[in-house]
Design an enzyme around this catalytic site. Structure first.
Site, short mmCIF file in Angstrom:
data_model
loop_
_atom_site.label_atom_id
_atom_site.label_comp_id
_atom_site.label_asym_id
_atom_site.label_seq_id
_atom_site.Cartn_x
_atom_site.Cartn_y
_atom_site.Cartn_z
N PHE A 1 8.80 -28.82 19.65
CA PHE A 1 8.10 -28.14 18.57
C PHE A 1 8.46 -26.65 18.56
O PHE A 1 8.77 -26.07 17.52
CB PHE A 1 6.60 -28.35 18.80
CG PHE A 1 5.77 -27.88 17.66
CD1 PHE A 1 5.81 -28.56 16.43
CD2 PHE A 1 4.92 -26.79 17.79
CE1 PHE A 1 5.02 -28.14 15.38
CE2 PHE A 1 4.14 -26.37 16.74
CZ PHE A 1 4.18 -27.05 15.53
N PHE B 1 10.38 -24.48 15.67
CA PHE B 1 9.84 -23.27 15.07
C PHE B 1 10.84 -22.13 15.14
O PHE B 1 11.06 -21.41 14.17
CB PHE B 1 8.56 -22.85 15.81
CG PHE B 1 7.38 -22.82 14.91
CD1 PHE B 1 6.42 -23.80 14.99
CD2 PHE B 1 7.25 -21.82 13.96
CE1 PHE B 1 5.32 -23.78 14.14
CE2 PHE B 1 6.17 -21.80 13.11
CZ PHE B 1 5.20 -22.79 13.20
N HIS C 1 -7.82 44.94 15.33
CA HIS C 1 -6.62 44.16 15.64
C HIS C 1 -5.63 44.22 14.46
O HIS C 1 -4.46 44.58 14.63
CB HIS C 1 -7.02 42.71 15.93
CG HIS C 1 -5.87 41.79 16.24
ND1 HIS C 1 -5.60 41.37 17.52
CD2 HIS C 1 -4.93 41.23 15.45
CE1 HIS C 1 -4.54 40.58 17.49
NE2 HIS C 1 -4.12 40.48 16.24
N GLU C 2 -6.12 43.91 13.28
CA GLU C 2 -5.23 43.92 12.09
C GLU C 2 -4.76 45.34 11.78
O GLU C 2 -3.61 45.54 11.41
CB GLU C 2 -5.94 43.31 10.88
CG GLU C 2 -6.39 41.86 11.04
CD GLU C 2 -5.28 40.90 11.47
OE1 GLU C 2 -4.11 41.14 11.13
OE2 GLU C 2 -5.58 39.91 12.18
N HIS D 1 -1.77 46.08 13.90
CA HIS D 1 -0.53 45.54 13.34
C HIS D 1 -0.03 46.43 12.20
O HIS D 1 1.14 46.80 12.14
CB HIS D 1 -0.77 44.16 12.72
CG HIS D 1 -0.94 43.05 13.70
ND1 HIS D 1 -0.13 42.89 14.78
CD2 HIS D 1 -1.82 42.01 13.73
CE1 HIS D 1 -0.51 41.79 15.45
NE2 HIS D 1 -1.54 41.25 14.82
N ASP E 1 0.02 35.59 18.67
CA ASP E 1 0.95 36.72 18.64
C ASP E 1 1.82 36.71 19.88
O ASP E 1 3.03 36.91 19.81
CB ASP E 1 0.18 38.06 18.64
CG ASP E 1 -0.60 38.27 17.35
OD1 ASP E 1 -0.39 37.51 16.41
OD2 ASP E 1 -1.42 39.22 17.31
ZN ZN Z 1 -2.47 39.45 15.52
#
Ligand code: ZN
Ligand code: ADP
Ligand code: MG
Length: 648
Positions: free
Chosen positions: A157, A161, A458-459, A462, A534
């Site tokens: 069988f 199959f 922080h900004e 930058h 960063d």
């Molecule tokens: Zn930054």
């Protein structure tokens, strides 16, 4: 408009619109079908059913409530038994009270001998009538043969199959070796992509036109003895349209497109990847002329032998199989293999050898003109308002890939739809630039007073360092509204699309990126987790300066590869020198950022104060603050120039 995604092919023959069946549709038939494991389960179930049927019949034929022979002997001696019917070894005992019991004797001896060994005298035995009956033919054969026949039937069988499966699949005994390739039928116009759907990439299209010509009329080329490249590798940043371009080649040539992704091979059983590759090539050859597209080939095509402890057998086998298949091409084979990667640097050199992927096509990020064209393509089905100027959007999106421009256009349409407008306006598109670049604004992400102050400084750090250092790009916009994962952001404006970067630009960029960290450290005498991104960016940049661009005087103009266990192109000592150079570059940049910030402390406070109050400061206001603090803003030659993302 974006072409419909490549669809997974299951085994439905797609014969739409009553067109005459395509002669090459064979590959869409008989693939898949019931899975192998499904079949196995059915087979096992049937086996168990047969087994239980057997045991039921057996128990029916042979009642198991036997009484021991000693009891039979005693009952015979006492005259309780009227008669015994012997069938083979089983004894049916009929008692004087008409009750019937069964027992079994040993097959080596007859019933009289057996009973006499239990002490039954011949006189006692003679009172019992003994009938010998043959076992019924069916019962005998069934009981003898069933235990042998049923497993045999079962095995037969399974074979049946499997053989059915082989026929179904056409080539493979087990379905799990089957290629999972997605196939785009050239006759399916809803999925057709042509060069008209790909903007820009002029050189790439020109290169590929030759392949299109070959696939369209291979005879012309073969007759004249021309060897057509078997392998073309498309190299370019993510989203630059490599997949799109490969599909366009198939679309232009009108040939089937078989595609598979390198990353699909990685997590498979050993050997499966290789057999998939074999299937894929076989299918493509039968459908020739055709294109095979291996996306993300770097996932399998990395330099071999660098995995420690043989951990990457599967990848290697898959890669080897690809190479074997490509080497095995007849010169007349009309199959072209295309591959795409965004990491050409890690590819195994064996892949790039002549006769394999020897044709390389580089796709660059789109320039301003290309960006406008790409926006145009994706604006095709979107009604645009009269104020829309795609040229302006293109100007403001340097560094955007085709995929990002597509999602910009889409975001614009979503904004318009959400405000129940029927046209996309310029303002929708402008807002979408920042959304695509930085993620959505998170107005609900409220900063505490202290956090807001810290982010503002922080900004401001930058922005200030960017404005002072000569090679850093000037600032376009600063904000302390969270976007995506960044608490705040500073956008800066380069003067033009940059193809090349100089050492001085990199050094100023690193210092400006450190501006945020330095401002936090100087003002709060502490450092937060804020600048972690960063730091990642500048560390990677400094390392590339030393190991790829020859920008460290100490190490000299040498390109150092990646150093991994098992793949050590240079010594431990050199590795330590590289680390020291990276540390020196970052340290010097930090000193310069510190210098700028302490020299212009007044400007820093003023910028931060404005940010805390207004949250977003545009370029004009920002430059007013600079001027008020005695800093001359950078001159720009043109107005309305581009913005590129700057890390928060
Ligand atoms: Zn930054
Ligand atoms: P890759 O394979 O290089 O990562 P894709 O080909 O998957 O990039 O590009 C993703 C989508 O971006 C495309 O389906 C298409 O909508 C858009 N796209 C990318 N490049 C271009 C282009 N040059 N012209 C038009 N659309 C593009
Ligand atoms: Mg792709």
């Amino acid at each position: 408009m974006s072409p419909a995604p490549i669809k997974k092919v299951k085994n439905q023959p797609t014969n739409k619109s009553g067109k005459k069946p395509h002669p090459q549709r064979w590959w869409q038939m008989g693939l898949g079908g019931p899975s192998f494991f499904g079949n196995l389960l059915t087979t096992v179930l049937i086996f168990f059913l047969l087994m239980s049927a057997y045991s039921i019949i057996e128990s029916f034929v042979q009642p198991t409530s036997n009484i021991p022979l000693s009891v039979v002997a005693a009952d015979v001696a006492e005259g309780k038994i009227k008669s015994i019917i012997v069938k083979g070894d089983s004894l049916d005992l009929v008692y004087t009270d008409e009750s019937i019991k069964v027992s079994r004797k040993d097959s080596s001896a007859g019933l009289p001998e057996t009973l006499s060994t239990y002490g039954v005298t011949p006189a006692e035995l003679s009172k019992v009538s003994i009938t010998i009956q043959g076992q019924s033919g069916f019962e005998f054969w069934f009981l003898t043969l069933a235990p042998i026949l049923i497993p045999l039937l079962f095995i037969g069988f399974i074979f049946w199959f499997l053989s059915r499966q082989v026929k179904g699949a056409g080539m493979q005994a087990f379905t799990f070796g089957q290629s999972k390739a997605r196939i785009i039928d050239p006759a399916d116009s809803s999925q057709r992509v042509t060069f008209a759907d790909v903007a820009g990439a002029r050189e790439a299209k020109e290169e590929l036109l030759e392949i299109v010509d070959f696939l369209k009329s291979p005879k012309k080329f073969l007759d004249i003895g021309a060897r057509i490249p078997k392998g073309i590798i498309l190299m370019g940043a993510p989203g630059t349209g490599k997949t799109l371009l490969a599909r366009a080649v198939a679309g232009e040539a009108g040939v089937p497109f078989f595609s598979i992704s390198g990353s699909e091979f990685v997590e498979m059983f050993v050997g499966v990847g290789a057999s998939r590759v074999r299937d894929l090539f076989q299918m493509a050859k039968k459908a020739a002329p055709a294109i095979i597209f291996v996306d993300e080939i770097d996932a399998v095509g990395r330099v071999r032998g660098s995995g420690v402890g043989g951990g990457n057998d599967e990848r290697e086998q898959t890669l080897n199989q690809i190479l074997v298949e490509m080497d095995g091409f007849e010169p007349t084979e009309k199959v072209v293999v295309m591959a795409a990667t965004n990491r050409p640097d890690v590819l195994d050199p064996a892949l790039l050898r002549p006769g394999r992927f020897d044709r390389r096509v580089t796709i660059d990020l789109p320039d301003r003109r290309d960006r406008e064209e790409i926006l145009g393509i994706h604006a095709r089905k979107k009604p645009l308002g009269p104020d829309v100027a795609l040229a302006v959007i293109a100007e403001r999106t340097p560094g955007f890939s085709g995929a990002e421009l597509y999602s910009l256009m889409n975001e614009g349409a979503i904004l318009a739809a959400r405000e129940n407008r029927t046209e996309v306006t310029q303002y929708d598109l402008i807002r979408s630039i920042e959304k695509v670049m930085l993620g959505p604004e998170r107005k609900s992400h409220l900063l505490s007073k202290k956090e807001k102050e810290l982010t503002a400084y922080h900004e401001a750090g930058h922005a200030l360092v960017s404005s002072i250092l000569p090679y850093a790009d000037p600032v376009h916009k600063i904000s302390v509204i969270s976007r995506g994962r960044a608490a705040g952001y500073t956008l800066k404006l380069p003067f033009e699309d940059k193809r090349m970067h100089s050492k001085k630009q990199f050094l100023d960029d690193i210092a400006a990126t450190l501006g945020g960290y330095v401002a936090e450290e100087m003002l709060f005498d502490d450092v937060t987790t804020g600048p972690s991104n960063d730091l990642m960016v500048i560390t990677a940049l400094a390392r590339e300066m030393v190991t790829r661009y020859g920008m460290s005087e100490k190490m000299g103009p040498i390109a150092f590869g990646e150093r991994q266990l098992g793949n050590e192109p240079y010594s431990e000592h050199v590795a330590m020198q590289i680390d020291a150079e990276v540390a020196r570059i970052i340290d010097e940049a930090k000193t310069r950022a510190k210098q700028v910030i302490s020299e212009h402390r007044g400007a820093l406070d003023a910028i931060a104060k404005e940010l805390i109050e207004k949250e977003t400061v545009e370029r004009a206001e920002f430059e007013k603050i600079l001027i008020a603090n005695g800093i001359t803003p950078k001159k720009r030659e043109e107005e309305g120039i581009d913005i590129v993302p700057f890390q928060s």
